[in-house]
Structures are given as structure tokens and as C-alpha cells.
Design a protein around this motif. Structure first.
Motif, PDB file in Angstrom:
ATOM      1  N   LYS A 281       0.829  -1.212   0.000  1.00 18.29           N
ATOM      2  CA  LYS A 281       0.000   0.000   0.000  1.00 18.29           C
ATOM      3  C   LYS A 281       0.866   1.266   0.000  1.00 18.29           C
ATOM      4  O   LYS A 281       1.880   1.333   0.712  1.00 18.29           O
ATOM      5  N   ARG A 295      -1.762  -2.982  -3.849  1.00 19.70           N
ATOM      6  CA  ARG A 295      -1.351  -4.080  -4.733  1.00 19.70           C
ATOM      7  C   ARG A 295      -2.540  -5.008  -4.925  1.00 19.70           C
ATOM      8  O   ARG A 295      -3.322  -5.222  -3.994  1.00 19.70           O
ATOM      9  N   ILE A 304       2.688  -3.449  -6.830  1.00 17.67           N
ATOM     10  CA  ILE A 304       1.974  -2.214  -6.510  1.00 17.67           C
ATOM     11  C   ILE A 304       2.370  -1.100  -7.489  1.00 17.67           C
ATOM     12  O   ILE A 304       1.612  -0.176  -7.761  1.00 17.67           O
TER      13      ILE A 304
END
Ligand code: PMT
Length: 325
Positions: A281, A295, A304
Motif C-alpha cells: 500500500k 497491490r 503495486i
């Protein structure tokens, strides 16, 4: 490290600190050669031929800088960064049609090599009875793909890789890159994923030889690295689109620190990430919004950086359009 703490440095003092940093730095090896490569790269890639991303160049910085403690360096202070973020992002920028200047720490993660085994040379190849070297069957697909994509980007003239180790080399090369990208105006982007040292030993006060432990405890004063992010943004490449990163280990202060960096350095975007969750994140912080990027956890190999770079390319496109209108 924290780039937003030195908020009270007046502009004149900052310029003096930066001048003193560059004046006292050891000369860059082959500075003219690097400038030549950069100018040729920009010249070749600045022609806009239509399509999103064409004519756009991004400088991706990646990996951590070191601070040597001795001129004939045995010991140094390092900054954490594997280079994974920069390497993966480079691949997605290339896919989006950008040309990439990849300013990376020697030995850190490289674009197109992420799917290779940890020890590629020894694990990927085998020697046949006739002493021919061939790719091991189990790695053949991954190696072929990596070589093909890497060669395509480098030989196609879309990827220029420039290595650094120390904070001196990093900032000297970053300045050369910024100068060479000036004429691209808004089509230039800086994606600053490197972890740059905050403190250093000035070259002129650095000892020549290995520090001796027999002399007892080490008492050494480090000087603050000048906040070059401001001059990069305001003077070296004032029209470029700027993305910097904010890394914290305490999630309670992360967004507030990202906001501070956004305002202080007039960044267009700050990507906020927490050390332990950085691969799952990030939060894209701009002056008007905070967007969480996650992700895709349903796919084992998803990165991600895939959704992150898509979003940043959109932001850059809006910036280019707004500047043209
Ligand atoms: O490499 P990985 O293991 O994949 O991890 C990725 C990462 C966590 C290193 C990356 O996502 C990240 O957050 N990078 C910035 C980490 C950091 O500590 O930044 P900083 O505080 O040193 O600097 C803040 C920002 O200013 C960064 O964008 C930095 O690149 C930039 N900077 C700072 C000082 C300077 N002199 N020049 C700069 O460009």
C-alpha cells in the motif's frame, strides 16, 4: 530519511550550503562522459511522435546513498533501500511509453531482473559436456524474457542507466540529469525513490586512511546534507513534474509528514509509504487529494508499482495539458 525538518533554512544560506557541498565534493569520475550520454539520450528521446508518453522522459532514482567515513573508504554509513521500487517502476514507465534515466545505487535491484533467482549467474546457467554454457531449463523462460526486455530497452535507446554509490556522486549526477532535462519543460518527470543521506562528512575534513580502533571510541561530527530538493525543483528543472517519496515507520505521522514535504518542496505528488507495508500500500498525496493505491492481492506476481505508475502517468498528463492551455 527526513527531508522536511530543515524548514527554517533561508534561501541564501541554502545556496551557500549547496555550493560548499559541491565545491568540497570529490570530482565526479567521467562527468563530461556522463553529460554526453545524457545529452544524446535526451536529444534522441525528446521528439514527440504522438501517443501518450512519447517525448516524455522520467528520471527514476533508486537505492540508498552512502556516506564514506574515510577517503580510502573502508567504512561508510548506508541508507536503506533495496532498489525494488525504482527497478519495478522503471519497467512500468517504459511500458507507458516513457524513456527512463535510471539513477541507481551500484549493486541494487535492476529493471527486468526481478524475476531472476537471487544468484542468477550460478543458478541460471549450466555447462554441458562439450563445455558449452546454456541456460538451465527451469530458468530458461524467465532469463529469455529478462534479456529480451532489457536489451529492447537499452539497445532501443529508451533506458539509460547511471550508477552511484556515495551521496556526492548521487547529487552531482542528479544535477547533470536535471540540467540536461531542462529543455523538455513539462514533459520531464522526476520520480525520486532513492533514499538519500541526511548527514555526511565533508571531503576536506575526512581522514585519508582507515580509522584506527586503537584510538578508542569514535567521536565524529556529521554535517547536514543541504536540502537539494528545493533547488532541484525551483532552479535546476523548474518546469518538470516532481514526485518525491516519504518513508516512515510510524503510520501516525506518515500523512502529515507527506503533506509537509509537498508544501515545503512544492512537489506535485508525494508518495507516502510505511516501511513494513510498502509493497502492499502507498498513498498518493497531492494538494487536493489523498489516494490509496493497493497491490492487487488476488494475483501472486502483481506489483503495486503497476497501478501506482498508471495513476502518476495520468497526473503527469493532466499537468502537461494544463500547462499547454
Ligand atoms: O527500495 P525499496 O526497498 O523497494 O524501498 C522503497 C523505498 C521505501 C526506499 C521508497 O519507496 C522510498 O520511500 N524512498 C524515499 C525514502 C527516503 O528516506 O527518502 P528521504 O527522506 O531520504 O528523502 C525524501 C525525498 O527526497 C525522496 O523522494 C528522496 O529521493 C528525495 N531527496 C532527498 C534528499 C536529496 N538530497 N535529494 C532527493 O532527491
Amino acid at each position: 530519511m527526513d527531508a522536511a525538518t530543515n524548514s527554517e533554512t533561508p534561501q541564501d544560506t541554502l545556496y551557500e550550503e549547496i555550493k560548499s557541498f559541491f565545491d568540497s565534493a570529490p570530482p565526479l569520475k567521467d562527468g563530461p562522459g556522463i553529460s554526453k550520454k545524457l545529452n544524446e539520450f535526451i536529444e534522441r528521446n525528446s521528439q514527440s511522435t504522438g501517443g501518450e508518453g512519447t517525448g516524455r522522459v522520467v528520471c527514476v532514482t533508486s537505492g540508498g546513498t552512502t556516506v564514506p567515513l574515510e577517503k580510502r573508504c573502508v567504512r561508510y554509513i548506508d541508507n536503506f533501500s533495496s532498489g525494488h521500487r525504482g527497478a519495478a517502476s522503471t519497467e512500468y514507465f517504459l511500458k507507458a511509453g516513457y524513456s527512463v534515466i535510471f539513477l541507481y545505487r551500484r549493486g541494487s535491484c535492476q529493471p527486468f531482473c526481478r524475476s531472476l533467482p537471487e544468484d542468477p549467474l550460478l543458478e541460471c546457467f549450466e555447462v554441458s559436456k562439450e563445455l558449452n554454457i546454456q541456460v538451465h531449463q527451469s530458468h530458461s523462460e524467465a532469463v529469455k524474457r529478462a534479456i529480451g526486455e532489457h536489451c529492447g530497452a537499452v539497445e532501443g535507446g529508451l533506458l539509460l542507466k547511471l550508477p552511484f554509490t556515495t551521496i556526492f556522486e548521487y547529487l552531482q549526477i542528479l544535477q547533470l540529469i536535471a540540467m540536461s532535462m531542462r529543455n523538455l519543460q513539462t514533459r520531464a518527470m522526476f520520480y525520486l525513490a532513492a533514499a538519500a543521506s541526511d548527514f555526511y562528512v565533508p571531503w576536506k575534513s575526512m581522514v585519508e586512511h582507515k580509522i584506527q580502533s586503537a584510538s578508542g571510541p569514535l567521536d565524529m561530527q556529521l554535517v547536514q546534507v543541504p536540502k537539494t530538493l528545493s533547488v532541484l525543483r525551483n532552479d535546476w528543472a523548474p518546469m518538470a513534474f516532481f514526485i518525491s517519496f516519504k518513508l516512515e515507520t510510524d503510520s501516525n505521522i506518515l500523512l502529515q509528514k507527506a503533506d509537509m514535504a509537498l508544501k515545503k518542496y512544492k512537489m506535485h505528488v508525494v508518495v507516502a509509504n510505511e516501511l513494513s507495508t510498502r509493497k502492499e500500500k502507498v498513498v498518493v498525496v497531492t494538494s487536493s487529494e489523498k489516494i490509496s493505491v493497493l497491490r492487487d492481492s488476488t494475483e501472486a506476481d502483481a506489483d503495486i508499482e503497476n497501478p501506482l505508475i498508471k495513476l502518476l502517468v495520468e497526473k503527469h498528463s493532466s499537468y502537461v495539458e494544463d500547462s499547454n492551455s
